[in-house]
Design a protein around this motif. Sequence first.
Motif, PDB file in Angstrom:
ATOM      1  N   ALA A 180      -7.268  11.880  11.199  1.00  0.00           N
ATOM      2  CA  ALA A 180      -6.995  12.831   9.799  1.00  0.00           C
ATOM      3  C   ALA A 180      -5.870  11.472   9.786  1.00  0.00           C
ATOM      4  N   PHE A 181      -5.136  10.813  10.269  1.00  0.00           N
ATOM      5  CA  PHE A 181      -4.223   9.944   9.738  1.00  0.00           C
ATOM      6  C   PHE A 181      -4.669   8.823   8.803  1.00  0.00           C
ATOM      7  N   SER A 182      -6.109   8.144   9.343  1.00  0.00           N
ATOM      8  CA  SER A 182      -6.512   7.028   8.943  1.00  0.00           C
ATOM      9  C   SER A 182      -6.485   6.922   7.352  1.00  0.00           C
ATOM     10  N   PHE A 183      -6.251   8.000   6.362  1.00  0.00           N
ATOM     11  CA  PHE A 183      -6.126   8.066   5.053  1.00  0.00           C
ATOM     12  C   PHE A 183      -4.956   7.421   4.481  1.00  0.00           C
TER      13      PHE A 183
ATOM     14  N   ASP B  15      -9.322 -11.107  16.801  1.00  0.00           N
ATOM     15  CA  ASP B  15     -10.387 -10.886  16.442  1.00  0.00           C
ATOM     16  C   ASP B  15     -10.368 -10.470  14.540  1.00  0.00           C
ATOM     17  N   LEU B  16      -9.888 -11.461  14.092  1.00  0.00           N
ATOM     18  CA  LEU B  16      -9.572 -11.479  13.062  1.00  0.00           C
ATOM     19  C   LEU B  16     -10.781 -10.842  11.730  1.00  0.00           C
ATOM     20  N   THR B  17     -12.056 -10.792  12.561  1.00  0.00           N
ATOM     21  CA  THR B  17     -12.779  -9.377  11.595  1.00  0.00           C
ATOM     22  C   THR B  17     -12.136  -8.156  11.531  1.00  0.00           C
ATOM     23  N   SER B  18     -11.087  -8.495  12.364  1.00  0.00           N
ATOM     24  CA  SER B  18     -10.770  -6.314  12.237  1.00  0.00           C
ATOM     25  C   SER B  18      -9.530  -6.711  11.755  1.00  0.00           C
ATOM     26  N   VAL B  19      -8.971  -7.308  11.698  1.00  0.00           N
ATOM     27  CA  VAL B  19      -7.549  -7.826  11.108  1.00  0.00           C
ATOM     28  C   VAL B  19      -8.001  -8.143  10.076  1.00  0.00           C
ATOM     29  N   LEU B  20      -8.734  -8.388   9.480  1.00  0.00           N
ATOM     30  CA  LEU B  20      -9.026  -8.842   7.817  1.00  0.00           C
ATOM     31  C   LEU B  20      -9.430  -6.916   7.443  1.00  0.00           C
ATOM     32  N   GLN B  21     -10.428  -6.931   8.242  1.00  0.00           N
ATOM     33  CA  GLN B  21     -10.781  -5.245   7.709  1.00  0.00           C
ATOM     34  C   GLN B  21      -9.598  -4.447   7.488  1.00  0.00           C
ATOM     35  N   ASN B  22      -8.855  -4.688   7.984  1.00  0.00           N
ATOM     36  CA  ASN B  22      -7.541  -3.656   8.103  1.00  0.00           C
ATOM     37  C   ASN B  22      -7.181  -4.142   6.911  1.00  0.00           C
ATOM     38  N   ILE B  23      -6.569  -4.977   6.597  1.00  0.00           N
ATOM     39  CA  ILE B  23      -5.932  -5.207   5.738  1.00  0.00           C
ATOM     40  C   ILE B  23      -6.445  -5.264   4.731  1.00  0.00           C
ATOM     41  N   GLY B  24      -8.472  -5.576   4.112  1.00  0.00           N
ATOM     42  CA  GLY B  24      -9.014  -5.044   3.142  1.00  0.00           C
ATOM     43  C   GLY B  24      -8.815  -3.156   2.700  1.00  0.00           C
ATOM     44  N   ILE B  25      -8.882  -2.523   3.897  1.00  0.00           N
ATOM     45  CA  ILE B  25      -8.626  -1.164   4.037  1.00  0.00           C
ATOM     46  C   ILE B  25      -7.142  -0.705   3.211  1.00  0.00           C
ATOM     47  N   MET B  26      -6.728  -1.333   3.283  1.00  0.00           N
ATOM     48  CA  MET B  26      -4.560  -0.991   2.992  1.00  0.00           C
ATOM     49  C   MET B  26      -5.214  -2.129   1.719  1.00  0.00           C
ATOM     50  N   LEU B  27      -6.059  -2.950   1.329  1.00  0.00           N
ATOM     51  CA  LEU B  27      -5.389  -2.921   0.195  1.00  0.00           C
ATOM     52  C   LEU B  27      -6.385  -2.298  -0.812  1.00  0.00           C
ATOM     53  N   LEU B  28      -7.441  -1.664  -0.131  1.00  0.00           N
ATOM     54  CA  LEU B  28      -8.239  -1.193  -1.198  1.00  0.00           C
ATOM     55  C   LEU B  28      -7.627   0.696  -1.721  1.00  0.00           C
ATOM     56  N   MET B  29      -6.522   1.146  -0.637  1.00  0.00           N
ATOM     57  CA  MET B  29      -6.025   2.572  -0.161  1.00  0.00           C
ATOM     58  C   MET B  29      -4.920   2.386  -1.416  1.00  0.00           C
TER      59      MET B  29
ATOM     60  N   SER C 225       0.737  -1.489  -0.217  1.00  0.00           N
ATOM     61  CA  SER C 225       0.001  -0.378  -0.381  1.00  0.00           C
ATOM     62  C   SER C 225       1.170   1.535  -0.001  1.00  0.00           C
ATOM     63  N   ILE C 226       1.768   0.961   0.941  1.00  0.00           N
ATOM     64  CA  ILE C 226       2.444   2.395   1.070  1.00  0.00           C
ATOM     65  C   ILE C 226       3.600   3.014  -0.685  1.00  0.00           C
ATOM     66  N   SER C 227       3.739   1.368  -0.983  1.00  0.00           N
ATOM     67  CA  SER C 227       4.653   2.016  -2.478  1.00  0.00           C
ATOM     68  C   SER C 227       3.266   2.478  -3.282  1.00  0.00           C
ATOM     69  N   THR C 228       2.297   2.200  -3.200  1.00  0.00           N
ATOM     70  CA  THR C 228       1.436   2.572  -4.359  1.00  0.00           C
ATOM     71  C   THR C 228       1.195   4.397  -4.169  1.00  0.00           C
ATOM     72  N   LEU C 229       1.664   4.739  -2.737  1.00  0.00           N
ATOM     73  CA  LEU C 229       1.127   5.799  -1.760  1.00  0.00           C
ATOM     74  C   LEU C 229       2.113   6.624  -2.541  1.00  0.00           C
ATOM     75  N   VAL C 230       3.714   6.332  -2.727  1.00  0.00           N
ATOM     76  CA  VAL C 230       4.812   6.919  -3.222  1.00  0.00           C
ATOM     77  C   VAL C 230       4.475   6.994  -4.289  1.00  0.00           C
ATOM     78  N   LEU C 231       4.027   6.108  -4.944  1.00  0.00           N
ATOM     79  CA  LEU C 231       3.772   6.148  -6.368  1.00  0.00           C
ATOM     80  C   LEU C 231       3.332   7.200  -6.939  1.00  0.00           C
ATOM     81  N   LEU C 232       2.397   7.510  -6.196  1.00  0.00           N
ATOM     82  CA  LEU C 232       1.304   8.580  -6.103  1.00  0.00           C
ATOM     83  C   LEU C 232       1.845   9.771  -5.889  1.00  0.00           C
TER      84      LEU C 232
END
Lengths: 392, 322, 398
Positions: free
Chosen positions: A332-335, A358-372, A283-290
């Motif tokens: 603010a930094f959750s973006f 709590d895999l639900t939260s973990v997977l959700q956060n991973i999903g958010i990173m992938l979406l980002m 995810s941060i690789s794509t952020l760096v690219l952008l």
Amino acid sequence: MKVFKHFLKLLYSYRSTLIPYLVIFLVIFASLIMSVSPDLEQLSLYEPKIVVFDHDDSALSRHFTRFLYSKNEKVEIEEDATVIGDAIFEDRISYAVSIPAGFEAAFGNSGNYADLTTYTNYSDGLNQLVDSQIESYLMTWDNFRIAYGGTVPAAEAEATLDLVDEIMSSEVEGTILSTENGGDVAIVATYLRYLNYILLALGFMTVGRAITVVEEPTLKRRDLVSGYPGRKRTMWLFISAFIVMLLIWILMALVMMLLTGFSVIGETSVRWMLLSSLTHVLSISTLVLLLTHIFPSEGTTSFLGTIIALATAFATGIFIPREIIWQPLQTAFSFLPTYWDVSNQYILEEAAYTQTIDLTSVLQNIGIMLLMALVFFSLTLILRRVREKETI
Amino acid sequence: MPNNLVNNTLIDVEVKDLVKRYKELVAVDHLSLNIKRGEIFGLLGPNGSGKSTLINCILALLRFDQGEVKIFGETMTPQSYDIKQQIGLVPQEISVYKELSVYDNIDYFCGLYVEDKATRRRYISEVLDFVQLNDFKTFLPRKLSGGLLRRLNLACGIAHKPRLIFLDEPTVAVDPQTRNRILEGIKQLRNEGSTIIYTTHYMEEVEFLCDRLAILDHGKILVSGSNDEIIAMSSISESIKIVVYNLPDSLVERLQSNPSVDSLSYQEGNLNLTMKQGGNNLLAVLQILTEAGFTPVSVTSENPTLNDVFLEITGKELRDHA
Amino acid sequence: MLRHLLKYGFKTYVRNRPNLIWNIVFPFAYLAIFFMALFSLSDTNSGLDTIHLALVPGHAAVERSEVDGLKTFLAFAGEEGSWQDEEIIFSNNEESLFVFVEGEESEATTWLEEDKIDAMILIDDELSFKVNPIRRIAATVLHEALSSYERMSTTQEVLTAGYAEGKFTPPADVAEVEANRFLGIVKEGRSKAILSEFIFFFAALAYVSFFPISSGTDVIESIEPGQSPQALRKAVAPLSKWTHFFGALIPRWLTHLLLVVLAYGFTQVLGIDYGGDHLRIIALLLLGTSAAIFTGTAIGSLVPTGQGPKVALSISLPLLFAMASGMMASELHTLVMQYVPWLHNINPLGRVTNGLHALYAGTDLSRYIAQLQGLGIYIAVCFALTLLGIRRTRYESV
């Protein structure tokens, strides 16, 4: 492949930037290991570091001093307000007690409050621990003093102190939720959090800079005029960026395994931590690219690398515990993907002891990173497209 | 009597037996030259021949290992401020501040030489006219084209009206119109009394501008003198191109063996000859052909140019690692 | 002539966009974010977090009185809560150290594993507790509280036995005894040292004062012919290198001195308390910034490499010094002071940090002055190195 080789050559020329950051990381990590190695396989109580200055040198004061040192970590420093203040500020001691001359004689004859001088820090919470020990001891002694009619007879002093010993040694047994590798899990979590800071900084200052150089219009034009397909060039540029970030991550992960032992991978928590961290790298690789496409200048990428890395490290809970960070700032930094990875590291670290993740939260956060990652990547492609159209 | 008078000629720059080493590499190798007042002196040489090193040594920007440099008859040192006051440098790289406007750039660099504001203002006005940048006074460098930037670069180096000007490839990457303007401007500077040292790779510039020139390689002067003197030094007299068909091999060999012929090639009716120094070369060749019964379709003769001489001299001594 | 150089020195410096971003935007942005992250630390009375407990009678035969006795004890510093929607609710009294509910062992274990409680107390023949090992502070507090409870019980037993044996006699003058009964130690007005986490604030401000090293390297770049084309041109002019040096140095130096004062003012607008001794703090910061500028000039004049390593040094040196001063992890500051104190003495950022601490702690000024002296020596050394570097007349890169 040509682009990748060129990329690597550029990165080699940035080694003077790479090395200090890696040094910073390893020093921080090593020192944290040294100072914060939690023994999490059995109950480990916090032992404040204290110093006692006994000016009374009576049976009571000596016994009292021995008691305090038996419950806490003994430290020796000079009795000077400034020295004590510095030592508390520098965390060399947590608490200091000064027992004045005549303490035993005056105890029980001069009011309800003991004539002790204490030096503490601003954290009232930790002060209460030692305060409680002091008050508990003196209260016990006082009970015997009152039982003897106001003064403990000299002949009974020693026996009474023995009784106080017996009472004060009463302890309640504590146990912890069982875990085999809890300590190592905590180390891995800390390591991966700090690694996020390094990856953010290095991402901009090495990969980002290399991208700005490769994408410099005159150089790019030369490549394209030579007949090298533009799409292939773009594809390899992106692949190069991902590969380099991944290589840095793999290298650091290997170093971590060497420090903690490879057996730690057996922990479910750790496997999820690594997966989350890997997603973060993507995810941060794509952020760096952008961001390097939005600000295509070497100077700006250096600036971004420093400010974004530092700001994110403070705002998402890498350098400091998340619970003390102002909530709107965290929002603010959750973006940034780092916020979600750090969340996962905290969740998974605690889960090592509760045995329920709590895999639900973990997977959700991973999903958010992938979406980002998807969003950042798409924006990068759109931006490139728009710029290409403008130059035609 | 001025101490830079040599053989009744004023010498503005005198270099004697200059040696400059970079560890094992000898960048300037026992080089001596004199540059007369009021002339345009060209410095030519392939890349890495020592031109820039020589200039930097003359300007006391580099410490050299041996030799002597005098400017206006005085030994040149980094603290020779009186001499430096009269020198102008136009470096090859554009050396202006991108944060300052055209006017401010010229004002800044001129101000390093001229303290008086009124004088400076006048000089700036004159140099803006000279380089024709009046319409761009308030522009920042990033808004200027390559040619205009070169003019600005030139203006910054000559605004203070120096007696001695160093121009290091001032026309690189400029359009022909701008180049002509710059070259005309340089001639004008010479006519106004400045001595100019000019480095370039463009032969036509040297032929147009320079009164004298020196060709450098490996830190040495291979040859120096006026254009005509140098061309006369060439072993080549002229190049002759004759279109004549069906020449037998025996005739070609006969021409080849002629002592006046330096080299010869004959392909598909095109006979190309390079003649050695000497007279009546063309006539002699035509006579041979005529006597053999061949009538040329066309005949062209060219005298050697400076470029030919340069290639001849430096090409013969090309480094293995070049 | 110097006026001419200064005029254009200021102009070129202030109009340079990368300079604007790096030197002006960065410190203010950094301070703002830093403050937002850490401003809760400025609340200096941080107490303990509420500890959520489950009280578990070990077996059915456990006397109700034992459970109630423990509840009464815990209620001195807490209150009983109740379950609502899988969360323990209570009156939200901020002073509550303990919040407790009763439960069976199996459900309490589940609550503990699900992190709904911090610990469970087993009330049996002997008191014991089980806790999440991450909650080290909570475990310690609970251990101390329960041990006190046990001690109270034991004391009671011993005293009762003693009275029964005739060992003890009730006091004759009860009123006098009560007047001198020990109630506690004096906590109001006692000496409080600065919270160790405050190092973050000191180190952050020190970092902002020390970070403009690149301005120092810029000074050298603008006068060394081998480092910029403009410098080459300037070197041919009839001015000494020293004139050029000061012409380039003074605008940058003054600009940064002004910026650091503004940065400090910004921290006051944000409400960060550095103790209030503003003039002395500003003096310290000015020296810190000067140390940065001259570090840059020393690097610029002595490091015979291209731009890359100098830029890397300009960025990484302040970070390394800041790291050693505790900006990234407060433990590092402790470790450095403990094991390599000499590093702190040669670390100008550490000097500024120590100076800020000395002023905040309100101790005598000698410690503060020692930091100023240390910074002064550091600046002098860097200046000397700079002079050594730019005195060279041989530069091979031209």
